[in-house]
Design a protein around this motif. Structure first.
Motif, mmCIF file in Angstrom:
data_model
loop_
_atom_site.group_PDB
_atom_site.id
_atom_site.type_symbol
_atom_site.label_atom_id
_atom_site.label_comp_id
_atom_site.label_asym_id
_atom_site.label_seq_id
_atom_site.Cartn_x
_atom_site.Cartn_y
_atom_site.Cartn_z
ATOM 1 N N GLN A 77 -49.152 29.429 -83.493
ATOM 2 C CA GLN A 77 -48.312 28.170 -83.681
ATOM 3 C C GLN A 77 -48.603 26.981 -82.520
ATOM 4 O O GLN A 77 -48.615 25.887 -83.102
ATOM 5 N N LEU A 80 -51.863 25.401 -83.480
ATOM 6 C CA LEU A 80 -51.867 24.391 -84.734
ATOM 7 C C LEU A 80 -50.886 23.495 -84.424
ATOM 8 O O LEU A 80 -51.286 22.080 -84.952
ATOM 9 N N ASP A 81 -49.838 23.559 -83.773
ATOM 10 C CA ASP A 81 -48.808 22.406 -83.405
ATOM 11 C C ASP A 81 -49.609 21.463 -82.577
ATOM 12 O O ASP A 81 -49.496 20.258 -82.752
ATOM 13 N N GLN A 85 -50.750 20.500 -86.927
ATOM 14 C CA GLN A 85 -50.815 21.307 -88.338
ATOM 15 C C GLN A 85 -49.926 22.769 -88.069
ATOM 16 O O GLN A 85 -49.186 22.983 -87.101
ATOM 17 N N MET A 86 -49.656 23.316 -89.243
ATOM 18 C CA MET A 86 -48.774 24.480 -89.246
ATOM 19 C C MET A 86 -49.425 25.579 -90.318
ATOM 20 O O MET A 86 -50.138 25.114 -91.157
ATOM 21 N N SER A 88 -47.951 26.721 -93.615
ATOM 22 C CA SER A 88 -46.981 26.342 -94.455
ATOM 23 C C SER A 88 -45.815 27.173 -94.928
ATOM 24 O O SER A 88 -44.693 26.692 -95.318
ATOM 25 N N GLU A 90 -44.048 28.993 -93.056
ATOM 26 C CA GLU A 90 -43.031 29.038 -92.168
ATOM 27 C C GLU A 90 -42.572 30.328 -91.871
ATOM 28 O O GLU A 90 -41.499 30.838 -92.083
ATOM 29 N N VAL A 180 -54.691 26.392 -93.455
ATOM 30 C CA VAL A 180 -53.414 25.758 -92.590
ATOM 31 C C VAL A 180 -53.166 24.318 -93.292
ATOM 32 O O VAL A 180 -53.889 23.884 -93.997
ATOM 33 N N LYS A 183 -48.773 19.266 -90.410
ATOM 34 C CA LYS A 183 -47.204 19.116 -90.137
ATOM 35 C C LYS A 183 -46.712 17.841 -90.975
ATOM 36 O O LYS A 183 -47.430 16.933 -90.646
ATOM 37 N N GLN A 278 -34.883 21.249 -87.295
ATOM 38 C CA GLN A 278 -35.789 22.527 -87.084
ATOM 39 C C GLN A 278 -34.912 23.569 -86.637
ATOM 40 O O GLN A 278 -35.216 24.934 -86.951
#
Lengths: 408, 514
Positions: A77, A80-81, A85-86, A88, A90, A180, A183, A278
């Motif tokens: 995470q 990606l952060d 990006q993330m 999806s 969650e 991925v 975000k 968040q």
């Protein structure tokens, strides 16, 4: 209890070959954050794969990430952060819910193997929708792979779907490739307050059925909302019906105003900004902060619009159910204190059978999970098919036997 | 696409059939044909059993028209109970079954077998329920893809996957092939848009997998059925996810002087955090063919044309159009237009949507390939495809779902010139091998079928393929359901089921391949 700790996939293959020769089943473990998930039957030997870590390939513009299976979620995470990006789906943090040590680290392989998705599931899907390919070792100690490293692929059976949510009972996953996504630029939450459960699910259905791309939809009855670390401090009291919007700022503002206008006559509303949004959805995904202490926590997946009727049924059974809703009603979290014998399983399963869907016992003491089916019992033909599939991958029953179903 | 150039190949079907090795027909079954037809008539009365050669001829191929085979008999049941009875009868008698939807597969997934019952699901054509509150519809598998959207569009909803054959292709076929379309980067393939199925297995068991709810208990067999190319079970009902229709969309038409420039622009759009509703690329030959046919005002001076569609609320769409325009400008676009009206947006798309038929106008025949590559390799791949054009002496037009790296090379040939079809096939195989070599896959959305079956070994090891076949064995231990598709050799379930642990040597080195 012997613990095997392979250094790499080749090492793991050797250990599985030895286990196969000795017909010695293995509990597959990595970060240990989900050890209390599933039935409590556990083999004596542990295959601790937590050394199989590291990101192998990450190409932001290809929307592709490949990593060793036990790479900690925190590492993925953060990476990606850093690139905006993330994942999806969650992935939720269930450590508190499952009573795991906060030091226990969720890993990518664990999230995939358990197919755990958070609030964005309602819009974006689950891990099964993002696993593009993998390498694994089957119960014959053979290394094999399926899928690919591109975002669109229909070459051969879609075994990614089969591995996601198999709870490690088919093969040892060693390497995973995921799709991925970018975000969103920003996010906010519209809160409708004071709605009863039926009116709340109606409102969430209405919101999800607009073209405003709602990315999460939950309802917290008053006692649940009161436990939130976000809502009371934001001045919200009573029941809270929460609708998340994500995207470019201008678009989010426009859609928020449109939804506010839509619900103006129905309920008072409030907004959560980006950082509260968040924090709020993280606690909805994590579940534990919102539910009171309970003997058993159930995860119910009914057809979304039927959720309030299902909950009314449950409450009639006087199980002391405390519930909240996610996925627009498609996910009901229920904490039960009644009926110590089967953690409410028979009542819960009778109730869900009336509507369709399924129920999983997520958190309960180990003795309860040893005797109560954690997953819905399978109809006979489907159970037989599961057994044939299992034996095609793991003919000796080496991997996590009994973790999902007795004898599987 | 559905049978775009059927006439040309239909002239000499027999030769084509011989080139593809299929499982040897069971002479016992062939000899019992009359008896089998009679038994099927007892299960499905009236017009549901098609016996005459003339009528069976209509089923002798699917969208991959190069291969034809007359089926033993065609049966078109109307109820799940009839499907169960057909399957029980066939499995008890050891008769092969080939399921068929609308017959638009481009990979030969519904190619009949000489000794096989062709199970046509075309009479399962009803929409059973539209459940807006749960954002889903329950439909029979013979309903067309577009039929679902037509049934719900008045209520502001649609079914997202949109293969280019959507006017004709069936939902059951979409499930079998895990069909995509131009919008799947943002909205997913069939597998991401199906919530549940009812299937009948070869032994006649009816199983419901998934439903109106999210996920399901047990293994994700729904996810396994989708894309299984009709080899695991026959789908008799599908619950599809419905999405609210985006309030608006605009398209950009961007020309580039090089394929690499267009590829870089695509990467930059995604790196900027934008996931367009659709992002398509066409090369010069495809653009020329489309423009000559549709007159969409495509720029003819570009080496590659991008069509990028942004959808959502007006504010968001306008914002993203500006963002993509800016990205295009810094990546050397030679032209860039954004649609100013819905008519203009549709015109931009018209050329792309007609790309296959446009190419059909400039060549008597073409083969449509379907590989996926890492997007960053597009320039290199198209350059090598150009070299192959010289090697094989055939031209190739390229259309490309650029957002998700799914390449559709259209190889132009003339079936009336002896040897050209074989040459085109060899060219296609070379392209697919190249896709795998650069880190991609053999098929992005058309399926393996018979078309790419013999190339599976370029992507998968024997162990990988055996593992896939063991799944097949769990559903169909006698290999009676759609055998000869996907895998370069038949399943030997008894041998595959034997347990011995090994270190990776080839298990059945002398097993015959098709």
């Amino acid at each position: 209890m012997p613990v095997l700790t392979p250094a790499d996939a080749a090492d793991a293959q050797q250990m599985i070959a030895s286990a196969a020769a000795e017909r010695q089943p293995l509990e597959i473990r990595a970060g240990g954050s989900k050890q209390a998930l599933g039935r409590s039957e556990r083999p004596e030997d542990v295959l601790d794969v937590s050394r199989l870590t590291g990101v192998i390939d990450y190409e932001p513009s290809e929307l592709i990430l490949t990593a060793h299976a036990a790479t900690p979620m925190a590492e993925i995470q953060a990476l990606l952060d850093g690139h905006g990006q993330m994942l999806s789906f969650e992935p939720p943090d269930w450590r508190a819910l499952l009573g795991a040590s906060p030091k226990g680290q969720g890993t990518l392989g664990g999230v995939i193997a358990c197919n755990l998705a958070g609030p964005r599931r309602v819009r974006a899907g689950a891990p099964r929708d993002y696993l593009l390919g993998f390498a694994a070792i089957n119960g014959r100690a053979e290394p094999w792979k399926a899928g690919g490293k591109v975002v669109k692929n229909v070459t051969g059976y879609d075994l990614c779907k089969l591995q996601a949510g198999a709870f490690g009972t088919l093969s040892l996953l060693t390497e995973l490739t995921l799709k991925v996504m970018p975000k969103p630029e920003t996010a906010c939450t519209l809160l409708l307050t004071g709605l009863d459960e039926a009116a709340a699910i109606d409102a969430l259905t209405t919101a999800l059925n607009t073209p405003h791309e709602v990315s999460a939809a939950a309802h917290l009855p008053p006692s649940i909302a009161a436990r939130s670390a976000v809502l009371p401090s934001a001045g919200i009291t009573g029941a809270a019906t929460a609708i998340r919007l994500e995207g470019p700022l201008r678009s989010v503002t426009f859609r928020l105003q449109a939804l506010e206008a839509l619900f103006e006559a129905q309920a008072p509303s409030a907004r959560l900004g980006a950082s509260d949004t968040q924090a709020f959805w993280a606690e909805v995904g994590a579940v534990a902060p919102l539910l009171g202490p309970a003997r058993a926590v159930w995860r119910l997946c009914p057809p979304p619009a039927d959720a309030p009727a299902l909950v009314a049924d449950l409450k009639m059974q006087a199980l002391g159910a405390e519930v909240f809703y996610d996925w627009g009603g498609g996910l009901v979290w229920a904490a039960l204190d009644g009926d110590p014998v089967d953690a409410g399983a028979s009542a819960v399963r009778q109730a869900i059978a009336r509507f369709g869907g399924h129920a999983t016992l997520i958190a309960a003491p180990a003795d309860v999970r040893a005797t109560t089916p954690v997953f819905d019992p399978l109809p006979a033909p489907l159970k037989a098919l599961h057994a044939r599939i299992k034996s095609g991958f793991d003919p000796l029953g080496l991997f996590n036997p009994g973790r999902m179903h007795q004898g599987l | 696409m559905f049978a775009p150039n059927r006439g040309a190949i239909g002239a000499k079907p027999a030769e084509r059939t011989l080139m593809l090795k299929m499982p040897p027909p069971d002479v016992g079954v062939l000899a019992r044909r009359t008896e089998i037809v009679a038994a099927l008539r007892k299960i499905v009365p009236g017009e549901g059993v098609i016996d005459s050669e003339v009528e069976r001829r209509a089923y002798d191929c699917d969208g991959l028209t190069a291969y034809r085979q007359l089926p033993l008999v065609v049966v078109a049941p109307q109820t799940t109970a009839q499907v169960v009875a057909v399957m029980r009868y066939c499995s008890s008698q050891g008769i092969k079954v080939v399921p068929r939807g609308a017959g638009t597969s481009l990979s030969g997934g519904a190619l009949p077998l000489e000794d096989g019952v062709l199970l046509s699901m075309s009479r399962f054509n009803r929409i059973l329920e539209i459940d807006i509150a749960n954002r889903c519809a329950v439909v029979q598998p013979g309903v067309t893809n577009l039929g679902v959207t037509h049934a719900v569009q008045d209520q502001g909803f649609y079914y997202a996957p949109d293969p280019s054959s959507q006017i004709a292709c069936s939902i059951g076929g979409n499930v079998a092939e895990n069909s995509g379309g131009v919008h799947c980067l943002k909205y997913g393939l069939t597998t991401n848009n199906v919530l549940g199925v009812e299937i009948v297995t070869l032994d006649g068991e009816v199983m419901r997998l998934g439903g109106k709810h999210f996920d399901a208990g047990g293994y994700d067999l729904l996810g396994v059925i989708v894309g299984s190319e009709g080899m695991l079970g026959v789908v008799t009902e599908v619950t599809v996810r419905l999405l609210p229709k985006p309030p608006g969309a605009r398209a950009l038409m961007i020309g580039f002087s090089s394929v690499e420039g267009a590829g870089d622009c695509v990467a930059a759009v995604i790196a900027a955090g934008i996931i367009p509703g659709g992002m398509e690329m066409m090369d010069r030959l495809a653009v020329e063919a489309a423009e000559a046919f549709i007159h969409a005002d495509y720029p003819l001076d570009c080496a590659a044309l991008l069509i990028v569609e942004l959808d959502g609320c007006e504010t968001e769409v306008d914002h993203l159009v500006e963002a993509v325009e800016a990205i295009a400008a810094v990546h050397g676009a030679t032209s860039c237009r954004s649609s100013q009206s819905e008519e203009e947006r549709l015109l931009f798309w018209a050329g792309r949507k007609a790309a296959f038929s446009s190419v059909g106008r400039i060549s008597p025949d073409y083969l449509c390939m379907d590989g996926t590559i890492p997007r960053k390799r597009i320039g290199e791949v198209l350059r090598r495809v150009q070299q192959m054009e010289a090697e094989h002496g055939l031209r190739c037009a390229n259309v490309f779902h650029a957002g998700d790296g799914n390449l559709h090379p259209l190889i132009l040939y003339d079936a009336n010139i002896p040897g050209q079809f074989e040459q085109a096939e060899a060219f296609g195989a070379d392209i697919l091998r190249l896709c795998v070599e650069v880190g991609g896959v053999l098929t992005g959305e058309h399926g393996v079928g018979v078309e790419k079956r013999d190339l599976m070994g370029t992507m998968f090891s024997d162990i990988d393929l055996e593992q896939q076949q063991r799944l097949k064995c769990a559903f169909d231990p006698d290999s009676l359901l759609n055998p000869g598709k996907v895998f370069p050799q038949l399943c030997r379930c008894a041998e595959l089921g034997r347990v011995h642990v090994r270190g990776g040597q080839v298990r059945f080195p002398d097993l015959p391949r098709f």
